[in-house]
Design a protein around this motif. Structure first.
Motif, short mmCIF file in Angstrom:
data_model
loop_
_atom_site.label_atom_id
_atom_site.label_comp_id
_atom_site.label_asym_id
_atom_site.label_seq_id
_atom_site.Cartn_x
_atom_site.Cartn_y
_atom_site.Cartn_z
N GLN A 30 -11.82 -3.23 3.88
CA GLN A 30 -11.52 -2.50 5.11
C GLN A 30 -12.49 -2.74 6.25
O GLN A 30 -12.12 -2.61 7.40
CB GLN A 30 -11.47 -0.99 4.82
CG GLN A 30 -10.26 -0.59 4.04
CD GLN A 30 -10.29 0.88 3.66
OE1 GLN A 30 -11.28 1.58 3.89
NE2 GLN A 30 -9.21 1.35 3.07
N ASN B 279 0.82 -1.21 0.00
CA ASN B 279 0.00 0.00 0.00
C ASN B 279 0.86 1.26 0.00
O ASN B 279 0.56 2.21 -0.72
CB ASN B 279 -0.95 0.01 1.20
CG ASN B 279 -2.08 -0.97 1.05
OD1 ASN B 279 -2.41 -1.40 -0.05
ND2 ASN B 279 -2.69 -1.35 2.16
N GLU C 200 -11.74 -1.79 -1.91
CA GLU C 200 -11.15 -1.23 -0.69
C GLU C 200 -12.15 -1.20 0.45
O GLU C 200 -11.84 -1.62 1.56
CB GLU C 200 -10.72 0.22 -0.96
CG GLU C 200 -9.26 0.46 -1.07
CD GLU C 200 -9.00 1.94 -1.35
OE1 GLU C 200 -9.33 2.81 -0.49
OE2 GLU C 200 -8.47 2.22 -2.43
#
Length: 181
Positions: A135, A54, A131
């Motif tokens: 998450q 990341n 994402e």
């Protein structure tokens, strides 16, 4: 150790991140790999590798943004700000935010990015959906769809997501949850 140094010095990302001095990038890679090599726990290694990836992706994205014109960078910023707007289109951006001719913006966008605005927007939305699903476990698929601009049509979001990833959002979410456990 020589193999590690070779890989770090000949890593293709070094060519892409010109804003970072090679010594700083080398230091970052070395430190990150040292953390991974010193870790005994497989879950910690996974987490460390994800964080390294990341961080390097963010550096790459920041440096890639510099290669585009000011107007294209402005389009990227507006997409990021208004991703949840289901009416987000090149026409809307041209009229409401950038105040330029839509056709000119479309041609310039394609010339600089290699993608049409619509292709880029769909890719951006799907990456953002992945994402969001990754998450948190608290968001429903309909919530994810709303956050990325598919408020009025979660079924279309599911079809687009499956076309992009090969998995339905629910299947993707289940695989991510299983992987995290």
């Amino acid at each position: 150790m020589n193999q590690i140094n070779y890989l770090l010095n000949n890593n293709p990302i070094n060519d892409k991140v010109s804003a970072m001095e090679n010594s700083k990038l080398h230091y970052y890679h070395s430190g990150a790999l040292l953390v991974v090599f010193q870790t005994d726990n497989l879950d910690s290694i996974k987490t460390d590798l994800i964080n390294i990836s990341n961080n390097l992706g963010k550096v790459y994205q920041i440096n890639n943004a510099k290669q585009y014109s000011m107007v294209i960078n402005q389009i990227f910023e507006e997409i990021d700000k208004h991703i949840s707007n289901p009416d987000l289109t090149l026409k809307w951006l041209a009229q409401e935010k950038i105040f330029m001719n839509k056709d000119y913006l479309g041609k310039q966008f394609k010339k600089e990015t290699g993608q049409t605005f619509t292709e880029y927007l769909m890719q951006y939305r799907m990456n953002r959906a992945m994402e969001l699903i990754t998450q948190t476990n608290k968001l429903q698929i309909s919530d994810v769809a709303e956050k990325i601009g598919f408020k009025n049509n979660p079924a279309y979001f599911s079809r687009a997501f499956k076309k992009f990833t090969g998995l339905t959002p629910l299947t993707y979410q289940k695989k991510i949850r299983k992987w995290k456990c």
